[in-house]
Write a protein that holds these residues in place. Sequence first.
Motif, mmCIF file in Angstrom:
data_model
loop_
_atom_site.group_PDB
_atom_site.id
_atom_site.type_symbol
_atom_site.label_atom_id
_atom_site.label_comp_id
_atom_site.label_asym_id
_atom_site.label_seq_id
_atom_site.Cartn_x
_atom_site.Cartn_y
_atom_site.Cartn_z
ATOM 1 N N PHE A 217 -20.789 -36.813 -23.157
ATOM 2 C CA PHE A 217 -20.022 -36.323 -22.006
ATOM 3 C C PHE A 217 -20.511 -37.001 -20.733
ATOM 4 C CE2 PHE A 217 -18.737 -33.580 -18.579
ATOM 5 C CZ PHE A 217 -17.537 -33.033 -19.000
ATOM 6 N N THR A 218 -19.583 -37.711 -20.079
ATOM 7 C CA THR A 218 -19.907 -38.352 -18.810
ATOM 8 C C THR A 218 -18.861 -37.971 -17.770
ATOM 9 O OG1 THR A 218 -20.805 -40.254 -20.016
ATOM 10 C CG2 THR A 218 -20.460 -40.516 -17.651
ATOM 11 N N MET A 219 -19.338 -37.539 -16.613
ATOM 12 C CA MET A 219 -18.472 -37.158 -15.496
ATOM 13 C C MET A 219 -18.558 -38.229 -14.417
ATOM 14 S SD MET A 219 -16.593 -34.451 -14.394
ATOM 15 C CE MET A 219 -17.313 -32.927 -15.046
ATOM 16 N N TYR A 220 -17.408 -38.696 -13.956
ATOM 17 C CA TYR A 220 -17.345 -39.660 -12.857
ATOM 18 C C TYR A 220 -16.677 -38.988 -11.667
ATOM 19 C CZ TYR A 220 -18.451 -43.127 -16.437
ATOM 20 O OH TYR A 220 -19.073 -43.827 -17.441
ATOM 21 N N LEU A 221 -17.367 -39.002 -10.520
ATOM 22 C CA LEU A 221 -16.860 -38.344 -9.326
ATOM 23 C C LEU A 221 -16.907 -39.287 -8.129
ATOM 24 C CD1 LEU A 221 -18.811 -34.975 -9.756
ATOM 25 C CD2 LEU A 221 -16.425 -35.410 -10.379
ATOM 26 N N GLY A 222 -16.050 -39.028 -7.150
ATOM 27 C CA GLY A 222 -16.068 -39.792 -5.918
ATOM 28 C C GLY A 222 -16.900 -39.083 -4.867
ATOM 29 N N ALA A 223 -17.771 -39.811 -4.210
ATOM 30 C CA ALA A 223 -18.651 -39.206 -3.200
ATOM 31 C C ALA A 223 -17.858 -38.580 -2.058
ATOM 32 C CB ALA A 223 -19.615 -40.260 -2.657
ATOM 33 N N TYR A 224 -16.663 -39.106 -1.778
ATOM 34 C CA TYR A 224 -15.873 -38.625 -0.651
ATOM 35 C C TYR A 224 -14.647 -37.819 -1.102
ATOM 36 C CZ TYR A 224 -18.718 -42.466 1.011
ATOM 37 O OH TYR A 224 -19.776 -43.308 1.247
ATOM 38 N N ASP A 225 -14.668 -37.397 -2.351
ATOM 39 C CA ASP A 225 -13.565 -36.621 -2.911
ATOM 40 C C ASP A 225 -13.615 -35.187 -2.379
ATOM 41 O OD1 ASP A 225 -11.647 -35.368 -4.480
ATOM 42 O OD2 ASP A 225 -12.281 -36.344 -6.337
ATOM 43 N N ILE A 227 -11.203 -33.022 -3.191
ATOM 44 C CA ILE A 227 -10.416 -32.235 -4.130
ATOM 45 C C ILE A 227 -11.279 -31.733 -5.286
ATOM 46 C CG2 ILE A 227 -8.415 -32.263 -5.678
ATOM 47 C CD1 ILE A 227 -7.277 -34.494 -3.858
ATOM 48 N N ILE A 228 -11.990 -32.647 -5.952
ATOM 49 C CA ILE A 228 -12.875 -32.297 -7.068
ATOM 50 C C ILE A 228 -14.295 -32.662 -6.657
ATOM 51 C CG2 ILE A 228 -13.394 -32.645 -9.501
ATOM 52 C CD1 ILE A 228 -10.672 -31.411 -9.107
ATOM 53 N N THR A 229 -15.174 -31.677 -6.570
ATOM 54 C CA THR A 229 -16.520 -31.901 -6.052
ATOM 55 C C THR A 229 -17.591 -31.767 -7.130
ATOM 56 O OG1 THR A 229 -16.869 -29.558 -5.508
ATOM 57 C CG2 THR A 229 -15.761 -30.935 -3.841
ATOM 58 N N LYS A 230 -18.730 -32.382 -6.885
ATOM 59 C CA LYS A 230 -19.850 -32.299 -7.823
ATOM 60 C C LYS A 230 -20.296 -30.851 -7.998
ATOM 61 C CE LYS A 230 -24.476 -34.140 -8.744
ATOM 62 N NZ LYS A 230 -25.578 -35.020 -8.248
ATOM 63 N N GLU A 231 -20.322 -30.103 -6.904
ATOM 64 C CA GLU A 231 -20.728 -28.692 -6.980
ATOM 65 C C GLU A 231 -19.774 -27.908 -7.868
ATOM 66 O OE1 GLU A 231 -23.415 -25.784 -6.441
ATOM 67 O OE2 GLU A 231 -23.584 -27.831 -5.655
ATOM 68 N N GLY A 232 -18.466 -28.167 -7.723
ATOM 69 C CA GLY A 232 -17.488 -27.474 -8.545
ATOM 70 C C GLY A 232 -17.617 -27.824 -10.017
ATOM 71 N N THR A 242 -26.614 -32.055 -22.906
ATOM 72 C CA THR A 242 -26.728 -33.469 -22.544
ATOM 73 C C THR A 242 -25.450 -33.910 -21.850
ATOM 74 O OG1 THR A 242 -28.087 -33.882 -24.507
ATOM 75 C CG2 THR A 242 -27.160 -35.798 -23.383
ATOM 76 N N GLN A 243 -25.594 -34.481 -20.668
ATOM 77 C CA GLN A 243 -24.436 -35.003 -19.944
ATOM 78 C C GLN A 243 -24.923 -35.947 -18.860
ATOM 79 O OE1 GLN A 243 -23.140 -34.300 -16.569
ATOM 80 N NE2 GLN A 243 -25.102 -33.408 -15.980
ATOM 81 N N GLU A 244 -24.033 -36.796 -18.398
ATOM 82 C CA GLU A 244 -24.333 -37.675 -17.274
ATOM 83 C C GLU A 244 -23.259 -37.485 -16.209
ATOM 84 O OE1 GLU A 244 -26.214 -41.737 -18.099
ATOM 85 O OE2 GLU A 244 -24.926 -41.430 -19.851
ATOM 86 N N THR A 245 -23.681 -37.415 -14.957
ATOM 87 C CA THR A 245 -22.744 -37.350 -13.843
ATOM 88 C C THR A 245 -22.975 -38.553 -12.943
ATOM 89 O OG1 THR A 245 -22.612 -34.922 -13.878
ATOM 90 C CG2 THR A 245 -21.958 -36.031 -11.835
#
Length: 267
Positions: A217-225, A227-232, A242-245
């Motif tokens: 499981f790997t999560m890709y997020l935008g630092a300036y997003d 809409i969908i946040t790392k905290e969420g 086990t996961q990678e963000t």
Amino acid sequence: MAGHIFKIDNHVLHYYRYGNGAKYMLAFHGFGLTGECFKPICEVLKKEYTIISFDLFYHGKSHWGTPDRKLTKKYWNKLLATFLKELDIDNFSILAFSLGGKFALATLEQFPKRVNEMMMLAPDGIQTQIWYNLATYPVAFQTYFKSMIVKPNRFFNILDLIKKMGLLDKGISKFAASQMNSIKKRRRVYYSWVVFKDLTFDLKKIAQLINENNIGFTMYLGAYDKIITKEGMKKLTSKLKTQETKVLDCGHNNLIDHTAAFLDQNR
């Protein structure tokens, strides 16, 4: 990317097939896009995977034949099981962006023992977003919201009120407005919300399925997003063994391109 048609009952699911790798990957795009949006990532993965990238219903060339009837998880199971059998696909990985996250999680729930890896790009279905969940409101509100298809001022007046109250980020309000600026888009918004209403998830159950089946499981997020946040996303990632963000230097709308560049350099 070559386009193909899969028909079941009175529905049409259009998809693109890309690459010739030995492993399969199912891809689910974001709202307002089509399966072609994943082409940058497909270019990177095409030797490792054969990628099946769907047009979600109400997008691209796919067609949901019963617009007043919800897409249930039970029916998604039937549809996808038939599709996988027809293409002779056994195990597979999942790639999803934004709205496609709901379809990724629904697929995981139905076929947990067949999923090898999940690449989730700012996925919906984990962090509740009010504009994706208006269809859960009472029928009276749904009727009012449906009227916005032909009377868009009703939507924009509500949006302006929420902005004035300081309850909505400017970037998010701009995004919402961009998805409602034509009758075709407004129709897609309304029917997507209503038809996909049942695609909600118990995150404890989702985490359990990922953990028990040792799914990468790997999560890709935008630092300036906005809409969908790392905290969420921690509502799920904190429950995984086990996961990678990966947080990339971009916003929501250009996350696919930045993920492709990251994969090209690091995979």
